[in-house]
Design a protein around this motif. Structure first.
Motif, PDB file in Angstrom:
ATOM      1  N   GLN B  47     -17.727  -1.738 -16.606  1.00 53.70           N
ATOM      2  CA  GLN B  47     -18.689  -2.949 -16.612  1.00 53.70           C
ATOM      3  C   GLN B  47     -20.007  -2.372 -16.315  1.00 53.70           C
ATOM      4  O   GLN B  47     -20.759  -2.961 -16.949  1.00 53.70           O
ATOM      5  CB  GLN B  47     -18.414  -3.787 -15.258  1.00 53.70           C
ATOM      6  CG  GLN B  47     -17.214  -4.881 -15.696  1.00 53.70           C
ATOM      7  CD  GLN B  47     -17.156  -5.685 -14.471  1.00 53.70           C
ATOM      8  OE1 GLN B  47     -17.405  -5.528 -13.161  1.00 53.70           O
ATOM      9  NE2 GLN B  47     -16.535  -6.750 -14.931  1.00 53.70           N
ATOM     10  N   ARG B  50     -24.663   3.937 -15.346  1.00 55.26           N
ATOM     11  CA  ARG B  50     -26.090   4.097 -15.066  1.00 55.26           C
ATOM     12  C   ARG B  50     -26.291   5.446 -15.426  1.00 55.26           C
ATOM     13  O   ARG B  50     -25.458   6.567 -14.977  1.00 55.26           O
ATOM     14  CB  ARG B  50     -26.377   3.938 -13.583  1.00 55.26           C
ATOM     15  CG  ARG B  50     -26.804   2.262 -13.597  1.00 55.26           C
ATOM     16  CD  ARG B  50     -26.250   1.668 -12.177  1.00 55.26           C
ATOM     17  NE  ARG B  50     -26.243   0.215 -12.104  1.00 55.26           N
ATOM     18  CZ  ARG B  50     -26.837  -0.272 -11.679  1.00 55.26           C
ATOM     19  NH1 ARG B  50     -28.057   0.121 -10.980  1.00 55.26           N
ATOM     20  NH2 ARG B  50     -26.851  -1.898 -11.431  1.00 55.26           N
ATOM     21  N   LEU B  59     -31.703   4.394 -17.324  1.00 50.89           N
ATOM     22  CA  LEU B  59     -30.838   3.426 -18.206  1.00 50.89           C
ATOM     23  C   LEU B  59     -29.783   3.014 -17.403  1.00 50.89           C
ATOM     24  O   LEU B  59     -29.200   3.464 -16.601  1.00 50.89           O
ATOM     25  CB  LEU B  59     -30.179   4.454 -19.151  1.00 50.89           C
ATOM     26  CG  LEU B  59     -29.646   3.446 -20.416  1.00 50.89           C
ATOM     27  CD1 LEU B  59     -30.368   2.343 -20.973  1.00 50.89           C
ATOM     28  CD2 LEU B  59     -28.997   4.468 -21.519  1.00 50.89           C
ATOM     29  N   THR B  60     -29.536   1.714 -17.547  1.00 55.44           N
ATOM     30  CA  THR B  60     -28.396   1.008 -17.384  1.00 55.44           C
ATOM     31  C   THR B  60     -27.772   0.316 -18.487  1.00 55.44           C
ATOM     32  O   THR B  60     -28.339  -0.355 -19.113  1.00 55.44           O
ATOM     33  CB  THR B  60     -28.888  -0.416 -16.161  1.00 55.44           C
ATOM     34  OG1 THR B  60     -29.546   0.336 -15.281  1.00 55.44           O
ATOM     35  CG2 THR B  60     -27.502  -0.866 -15.612  1.00 55.44           C
ATOM     36  N   ILE B  61     -26.440   0.389 -18.411  1.00 55.22           N
ATOM     37  CA  ILE B  61     -25.580  -0.248 -19.575  1.00 55.22           C
ATOM     38  C   ILE B  61     -24.469  -1.088 -18.917  1.00 55.22           C
ATOM     39  O   ILE B  61     -23.744  -0.561 -18.317  1.00 55.22           O
ATOM     40  CB  ILE B  61     -24.968   0.718 -20.520  1.00 55.22           C
ATOM     41  CG1 ILE B  61     -26.026   1.821 -21.068  1.00 55.22           C
ATOM     42  CG2 ILE B  61     -24.196   0.065 -21.752  1.00 55.22           C
ATOM     43  CD1 ILE B  61     -25.447   3.101 -21.603  1.00 55.22           C
ATOM     44  N   LYS B  62     -24.451  -2.366 -19.339  1.00 52.22           N
ATOM     45  CA  LYS B  62     -23.301  -3.270 -18.989  1.00 52.22           C
ATOM     46  C   LYS B  62     -22.545  -3.371 -20.271  1.00 52.22           C
ATOM     47  O   LYS B  62     -22.739  -3.782 -21.248  1.00 52.22           O
ATOM     48  CB  LYS B  62     -24.150  -4.475 -18.547  1.00 52.22           C
ATOM     49  CG  LYS B  62     -25.315  -4.486 -17.611  1.00 52.22           C
ATOM     50  CD  LYS B  62     -24.769  -4.558 -16.200  1.00 52.22           C
ATOM     51  CE  LYS B  62     -25.978  -4.687 -15.273  1.00 52.22           C
ATOM     52  NZ  LYS B  62     -25.834  -4.218 -14.185  1.00 52.22           N
ATOM     53  N   CYS B  63     -21.295  -3.235 -19.934  1.00 58.38           N
ATOM     54  CA  CYS B  63     -20.152  -3.356 -20.989  1.00 58.38           C
ATOM     55  C   CYS B  63     -19.427  -4.781 -20.939  1.00 58.38           C
ATOM     56  O   CYS B  63     -19.013  -5.049 -19.669  1.00 58.38           O
ATOM     57  CB  CYS B  63     -19.378  -1.986 -20.976  1.00 58.38           C
ATOM     58  SG  CYS B  63     -20.098  -0.653 -21.415  1.00 58.38           S
ATOM     59  N   PHE B  73     -21.659   6.838 -25.881  1.00 59.15           N
ATOM     60  CA  PHE B  73     -23.127   6.644 -26.026  1.00 59.15           C
ATOM     61  C   PHE B  73     -24.126   7.815 -26.301  1.00 59.15           C
ATOM     62  O   PHE B  73     -23.634   8.798 -25.788  1.00 59.15           O
ATOM     63  CB  PHE B  73     -23.722   6.012 -24.559  1.00 59.15           C
ATOM     64  CG  PHE B  73     -23.092   4.636 -24.271  1.00 59.15           C
ATOM     65  CD1 PHE B  73     -23.550   3.482 -24.923  1.00 59.15           C
ATOM     66  CD2 PHE B  73     -21.978   4.780 -23.647  1.00 59.15           C
ATOM     67  CE1 PHE B  73     -22.908   2.218 -24.736  1.00 59.15           C
ATOM     68  CE2 PHE B  73     -21.310   3.365 -23.356  1.00 59.15           C
ATOM     69  CZ  PHE B  73     -21.734   2.189 -23.656  1.00 59.15           C
TER      70      PHE B  73
END
Lengths: 162, 105
Positions: B47, B50, B59-63, B73
């Motif tokens: 989910q 970071r 960077l924050t990635i929400k999946c 990525f």
């Protein structure tokens, strides 16, 4: 008896002070970012239409269709043999990009990913997504308070939402 | 298409920017697929990802479930120097966690 009343009065005053301090801190925005960031936007990811997902993720906003956003899906572009891993690449000349969202319109849950960028990150960004069937894939960028959107139609040979 | 046994990360300095590439080892089950016995495989997906450069969160990635298996990525970090420490931490919907880090080359 008077002691008792004084005690109560003290407790009430104390409560009032801490409550108002908390309200002040909250209003000043000190508490906001970290707590919001720590939260997985469940409503957005569980939304079943693109509109709902965007509303939950970004709130109400006008979206400009814009060529400033260069978005590639599939390889060769707009085609994917295997929907389970479709490469995407997002490139843009916009400055101060705060957020990028990728949505697949015909997926059961359209929102695939949402990236929150700091100024230390620059594009291009590449990743892989799943696409269930032929579908428009949408990339949205928020930069300086504006939203930019680009859509690509992708054909998929083998669906990838199994 | 087996799972790689562990997360992989590479960070390289290229024309003044740092290119970071990450491949996480995760099945990313959507909760909709069935196994051989025709029972649903429960949802299990990353989910939150970071990325830190040294002590700075960049960077924050929400999946969601539509992020492909073994999430990949690639992104650029402005500036940087050799020896910077790049750290990735991820959490999935069941609370499993992973950390992987590398030094910029």
């Amino acid at each position: 008896m008077t002691d008792d009343i004084m005690q109560q009065r003290r407790a009430i005053l104390k409560g009032a002070i801490s409550a108002s301090t908390l309200a002040l801190v909250a209003a000043s925005g000190l508490l906001l970012p970290r707590q919001l960031l720590a939260h997985w936007p469940k409503n957005a990811f569980n939304a079943e239409t693109v509109e709902d997902a965007l509303l939950a993720l970004l709130g109400e906003a006008d979206i400009a269709d814009d060529a400033a956003l260069n978005f590639k899906v599939g390889s060769p572009p707009s085609y994917a043999i295997n929907g389970a891993s479709v490469p995407i690449q997002i490139q843009s000349d916009l400055n101060n990009i705060e957020r990028i969202a990728v949505l697949v319109e015909n997926n059961p849950f359209p929102l695939a990913m949402s990236l929150e960028l700091t100024p230390a990150v620059s594009l291009p960004i590449k990743s892989m997504i799943k696409i269930r069937e032929d579908s428009p894939v949408i990339a949205i960028i928020r930069a300086e308070g504006k939203l930019y959107k680009t859509s690509r139609f992708v054909e998929v040979d083998i669906g990838g939402c199994g | 298409m087996g799972l790689p046994r562990k997360d992989r990360i590479r960070a390289k300095l290229k024309s003044e920017n740092t290119t970071v590439r990450v491949l996480l080892a995760h099945p990313m089950h959507t909760g909709r697929a069935k196994d051989e016995a025709d029972t649903l495989i429960p949802a299990e997906f990353i989910q939150d990802i970071r990325c830190w450069r040294n002590d700075e969160e960049v960077l924050t990635i929400k999946c969601g479930t539509a992020t492909a298996r073994n999430p990949y990525f690639s992104f650029q970090l402005v500036g940087g120097k050799q020896g910077d420490m790049i750290t990735i931490r991820w959490v999935d919907n069941r609370g499993a966690k992973g950390t992987t880090e590398t030094v910029v080359k």
